[in-house]
Design a protein around this motif. Structure first.
Motif, PDB file in Angstrom:
ATOM      1  N   GLU A  70      -0.431  -9.653  -2.282  1.00 47.42           N
ATOM      2  CA  GLU A  70       0.600 -10.670  -2.481  1.00 47.42           C
ATOM      3  C   GLU A  70       1.841 -10.357  -1.665  1.00 47.42           C
ATOM      4  O   GLU A  70       2.434 -11.249  -1.053  1.00 47.42           O
ATOM      5  N   ALA A  71       2.254  -9.091  -1.638  1.00 50.74           N
ATOM      6  CA  ALA A  71       3.434  -8.734  -0.854  1.00 50.74           C
ATOM      7  C   ALA A  71       3.202  -9.034   0.624  1.00 50.74           C
ATOM      8  O   ALA A  71       4.091  -9.564   1.312  1.00 50.74           O
ATOM      9  N   ASN A  72       2.009  -8.728   1.133  1.00 51.34           N
ATOM     10  CA  ASN A  72       1.718  -9.053   2.531  1.00 51.34           C
ATOM     11  C   ASN A  72       1.741 -10.553   2.768  1.00 51.34           C
ATOM     12  O   ASN A  72       2.270 -11.026   3.785  1.00 51.34           O
ATOM     13  N   ARG A  73       1.173 -11.323   1.833  1.00 52.02           N
ATOM     14  CA  ARG A  73       1.169 -12.779   2.000  1.00 52.02           C
ATOM     15  C   ARG A  73       2.582 -13.331   1.999  1.00 52.02           C
ATOM     16  O   ARG A  73       2.963 -14.120   2.874  1.00 52.02           O
ATOM     17  N   VAL A  74       3.393 -12.901   1.026  1.00 48.20           N
ATOM     18  CA  VAL A  74       4.743 -13.433   0.886  1.00 48.20           C
ATOM     19  C   VAL A  74       5.610 -13.071   2.092  1.00 48.20           C
ATOM     20  O   VAL A  74       6.294 -13.930   2.669  1.00 48.20           O
ATOM     21  N   GLU A 123      12.709 -13.240  -6.033  1.00 43.06           N
ATOM     22  CA  GLU A 123      12.015 -14.413  -6.572  1.00 43.06           C
ATOM     23  C   GLU A 123      10.631 -14.061  -7.097  1.00 43.06           C
ATOM     24  O   GLU A 123      10.129 -14.690  -8.024  1.00 43.06           O
ATOM     25  N   HIS A 124      10.025 -13.048  -6.494  1.00 47.46           N
ATOM     26  CA  HIS A 124       8.677 -12.627  -6.891  1.00 47.46           C
ATOM     27  C   HIS A 124       8.695 -11.427  -7.838  1.00 47.46           C
ATOM     28  O   HIS A 124       7.643 -10.861  -8.131  1.00 47.46           O
ATOM     29  N   GLY A 125       9.887 -11.045  -8.300  1.00 45.16           N
ATOM     30  CA  GLY A 125       9.984  -9.941  -9.257  1.00 45.16           C
ATOM     31  C   GLY A 125       9.934  -8.570  -8.628  1.00 45.16           C
ATOM     32  O   GLY A 125       9.639  -7.588  -9.315  1.00 45.16           O
ATOM     33  N   TRP A 126      10.269  -8.480  -7.337  1.00 47.56           N
ATOM     34  CA  TRP A 126      10.250  -7.196  -6.641  1.00 47.56           C
ATOM     35  C   TRP A 126      11.694  -6.800  -6.315  1.00 47.56           C
ATOM     36  O   TRP A 126      12.335  -7.396  -5.455  1.00 47.56           O
ATOM     37  N   GLY A 127      12.197  -5.778  -6.981  1.00 44.37           N
ATOM     38  CA  GLY A 127      13.573  -5.345  -6.766  1.00 44.37           C
ATOM     39  C   GLY A 127      13.641  -4.135  -5.857  1.00 44.37           C
ATOM     40  O   GLY A 127      12.763  -3.274  -5.869  1.00 44.37           O
ATOM     41  N   GLU A 128      14.725  -4.054  -5.077  1.00 45.68           N
ATOM     42  CA  GLU A 128      14.962  -2.893  -4.217  1.00 45.68           C
ATOM     43  C   GLU A 128      15.206  -1.647  -5.074  1.00 45.68           C
ATOM     44  O   GLU A 128      15.917  -1.699  -6.073  1.00 45.68           O
ATOM     45  N   TYR A 129      14.631  -0.521  -4.633  1.00 41.36           N
ATOM     46  CA  TYR A 129      14.881   0.724  -5.371  1.00 41.36           C
ATOM     47  C   TYR A 129      16.132   1.433  -4.867  1.00 41.36           C
ATOM     48  O   TYR A 129      16.747   2.214  -5.583  1.00 41.36           O
ATOM     49  N   GLN A 136       1.583  -1.476  -8.736  1.00 35.53           N
ATOM     50  CA  GLN A 136       0.604  -0.548  -8.171  1.00 35.53           C
ATOM     51  C   GLN A 136      -0.805  -1.111  -8.375  1.00 35.53           C
ATOM     52  O   GLN A 136      -1.611  -0.583  -9.131  1.00 35.53           O
ATOM     53  N   THR A 137      -1.078  -2.188  -7.680  1.00 39.83           N
ATOM     54  CA  THR A 137      -2.387  -2.838  -7.717  1.00 39.83           C
ATOM     55  C   THR A 137      -2.715  -3.351  -6.331  1.00 39.83           C
ATOM     56  O   THR A 137      -1.817  -3.582  -5.507  1.00 39.83           O
ATOM     57  N   ALA A 138      -4.004  -3.556  -6.067  1.00 41.51           N
ATOM     58  CA  ALA A 138      -4.397  -4.191  -4.808  1.00 41.51           C
ATOM     59  C   ALA A 138      -3.852  -5.611  -4.751  1.00 41.51           C
ATOM     60  O   ALA A 138      -3.434  -6.083  -3.678  1.00 41.51           O
ATOM     61  N   GLU A 139      -3.842  -6.311  -5.884  1.00 42.49           N
ATOM     62  CA  GLU A 139      -3.287  -7.663  -5.910  1.00 42.49           C
ATOM     63  C   GLU A 139      -1.822  -7.657  -5.483  1.00 42.49           C
ATOM     64  O   GLU A 139      -1.365  -8.551  -4.755  1.00 42.49           O
ATOM     65  N   GLY A 140      -1.078  -6.626  -5.927  1.00 40.04           N
ATOM     66  CA  GLY A 140       0.311  -6.515  -5.535  1.00 40.04           C
ATOM     67  C   GLY A 140       0.468  -6.311  -4.039  1.00 40.04           C
ATOM     68  O   GLY A 140       1.360  -6.889  -3.412  1.00 40.04           O
ATOM     69  N   ASP A 172     -12.660  -3.632  -1.206  1.00 39.29           N
ATOM     70  CA  ASP A 172     -12.688  -2.293  -1.805  1.00 39.29           C
ATOM     71  C   ASP A 172     -11.291  -1.747  -2.065  1.00 39.29           C
ATOM     72  O   ASP A 172     -11.144  -0.706  -2.719  1.00 39.29           O
ATOM     73  N   LEU A 173     -10.266  -2.449  -1.561  1.00 38.14           N
ATOM     74  CA  LEU A 173      -8.913  -1.977  -1.850  1.00 38.14           C
ATOM     75  C   LEU A 173      -8.652  -1.988  -3.358  1.00 38.14           C
ATOM     76  O   LEU A 173      -7.910  -1.133  -3.863  1.00 38.14           O
ATOM     77  N   HIS A 174      -9.294  -2.915  -4.072  1.00 42.95           N
ATOM     78  CA  HIS A 174      -9.100  -2.971  -5.527  1.00 42.95           C
ATOM     79  C   HIS A 174      -9.582  -1.687  -6.210  1.00 42.95           C
ATOM     80  O   HIS A 174      -8.789  -1.010  -6.882  1.00 42.95           O
TER      81      HIS A 174
END
Length: 558
Positions: A429-433, A497-503, A422-426, A254-256
């Motif tokens: 994935e961040a938790n997995r990585v 590497e996963h396209g996530w940059g520091e703000y 801003q997605t459940a998939e994001g 249901d997070l999706h």
């Protein structure tokens, strides 16, 4: 007395004497003891030769004095490092990027120039804190609200320039986006006003952002192109009422639809307040208020069966854990929302949110608090997180104190804060990585503040993205801190590497993070350097800030 690199004691003494002639001798701080006050109190380099240090500090009281200081520094090639109030703890504090710089401390420039109740704006100097402006508004009974970050002692100007965020509606939560017009001292000592402020006797400085021609304001945020001495901010009209409410979803998947609901109701303006995601089943409260409570009192209490199931879950999931939640009425996920406006509008908005969530999430449940009207009373009684109603405080520093939920506090902290989709998939994935990263970086498994497991939910401060914020402790052990720095650097690399940059990031990592924004052979950095060389040919303003170095220091000074 230490001197900036390459500057002789005689030249430095001359410059300090000239600074004193401008600001007064009491406002030039040149002893080693005074300069030590400007180190980063949370630096992971403490106790090492690599720690960043200031050679002196100067505290001007007016924009004209800032101009004079900059001109003196230019004549003598003295590197400067400007701070507003120096409260940027967790991201570098008041220490310069380039050791030996003279800190330009703007704390004396604390004038509230204007607060306009009718058009909901303020114009302030960089030494004005959130507490200062809040008290000014309360004393005059003005019907406007501030948007405040978690700790309220910092500067509006400094927080906005560093892309800080707050806790009311999306229109005001992104503090740089909520600014309107600025006054800047350039490296040659000349004064620039942006937007409508560029027109003499402008009547709309803090009301119309664009002005005429290119919008230059962004050049002075997260940069070292000038020293901002005044800034306008849009304020929120004081609403008639406000209310906190929660949408609860029973199943892991249901997070999706819950995230899609969050985006829909926020982007339409149906639920304008700060959304926060939580997981009652995993023991992760969805309110910032509950995080503060956790530092004081420890994690939420669970029965032994639930705790065992949580401990045995993988990335926060097991079918047995989900079934436990269904059997015991404990939702897997929660979405906390805050509403503002007339009471009848709040009621209608909350009804609409429930209709939207019911259509998207099977078995969704809802709860809400009362519709309230007194922000100060609600904050004092903890009926709502105070920052959600614009009331500044320092409660968030509970995590740095010794308390029931934090029996062994660290000496400080650093924030790893990449932007993720801003997605459940994001989120998954961040938790997995980063969960996998803890298996390849053994140190991360035992850090007291590293709050990834069993599952970490992001912060929805910004519209259309999430911040995946993880805390790193600073300990009283240089060897351990060295390992913490290495682990932090590895997470920056993995995130990129996963396209996530520091703000934003602590100063010691700014070169690395700027390097991750490397499209087209680091074109972003190269353009920044071109602008830097044009505006500051002598390279005196905050060398190295946000990975922008003047020509003479590139590849040499770090």
């Amino acid at each position: 007395m230490r001197t900036p690199p390459g500057i002789s004691p005689t030249v430095f003494a001359t410059a300090l004497a000239e600074f004193a002639a401008v600001v007064g001798k009491d406002w030039v701080f040149s002893t080693d003891e005074d300069a030590a006050l400007y180190r980063d109190a949370y630096s992971p380099l403490q106790g090492t030769s690599e720690d960043r240090w200031a050679s002196a500090a100067v505290a001007p009281a007016t924009a004209e004095e800032v101009q004079a200081v900059v001109k003196i520094a230019n004549r003598h090639s003295i590197p400067l490092y400007a701070i507003s109030t120096g409260k940027n703890l967790g991201y570098g504090g008041s220490a310069p990027n380039y050791s030996g710089s003279v800190v330009v401390d703007l704390k004396r420039m604390n004038r509230i120039i204007e607060v306009n109740e009718s058009n909901c704006y303020a114009i302030v100097e960089p030494g004005v804190s959130y507490f200062d402006l809040y008290n000014h508004i309360q004393e005059r009974k003005l019907k406007v609200w501030l948007d405040v970050p978690d700790p309220g002692w910092g500067s509006l100007v400094g927080n906005a320039l560093d892309h800080g965020v707050g806790h009311t509606t999306s229109r005001f939560r992104n503090h740089f986006d909520a600014h309107c017009g600025m006054e800047v001292v350039l490296a040659n000592g000349e004064m620039l006003r942006t937007g409508m402020g560029a027109m003499p006797n402008s009547k709309t400085w803090a009301q119309y952002k664009m002005g005429f021609g290119p919008i230059l304001d962004g050049l002075f945020s997260q940069s070292n192109m000038g020293i901002v001495t005044k800034m306008g901010f849009w304020l929120m009209p004081q609403p008639e009422a406000f209310m906190h409410a929660v949408v609860m979803a029973p199943r892991y998947d249901d997070l999706h639809p819950l995230v899609e609901t969050l985006k829909y109701v926020e982007n339409l303006g149906i639920a304008p307040g700060p959304p926060e995601l939580g997981s009652p089943l995993l023991g992760a409260g969805g309110e910032t208020k509950s995080l503060v409570d956790m530092f004081f009192n420890g994690p939420p209490k669970m029965d032994k069966q639930q705790a065992a199931l949580v401990a045995g879950s993988k990335l926060g999931f097991s079918s047995a854990l989900q079934q436990y939640g269904l059997d015991n009425g404990v939702p897997y996920w929660s979405l906390n929302l805050t509403f503002y406006g007339p009471a009848k509008v709040i009621a209608a908005q909350w009804e609409a949110v429930q209709d939207i969530a019911n259509a998207a999430i099977k078995g969704a449940k809802f709860s809400n608090g009362p519709i309230l009207t007194d922000a100060q009373d609600a904050a004092a009684k903890q009926l709502i997180y105070p920052q959600n109603v614009g009331v500044p405080n320092l409660e968030f520093f509970a995590f740095g104190s010794r308390a029931g939920g934090n029996p062994q506090p660290a000496n400080g902290h650093m924030w790893f804060s990449p932007v993720i989709p801003q997605t459940a998939e994001g989120i998954f994935e961040a938790n997995r990585v980063f969960d996998e990263a803890t298996r390849t970086i053994p140190l991360l498994q035992n850090l007291p503040m590293f709050n990834l497991r069993p599952f970490s939910l992001p912060s929805p401060f910004h519209e259309r993205t999430f911040l995946f914020i993880l805390g790193f402790p600073i300990l009283d052990d240089p060897a351990v801190n060295k390992s913490i720095i290495a682990a932090f650097r590895e997470l920056i690399r993995i995130g990129a590497e996963h396209g996530w940059g520091e703000y934003r990031t602590p100063s010691i990592f700014q070169d690395q993070v700027m390097g991750t924004y490397s499209y087209n052979d680091n074109m972003l950095r190269r353009v920044n350097e071109t602008i830097k060389d044009a505006l500051d040919p002598n390279g005196i303003l905050s060398p190295g800030r946000y990975g922008i170095w003047p020509k003479a220091m590139r590849g040499v000074a770090k």
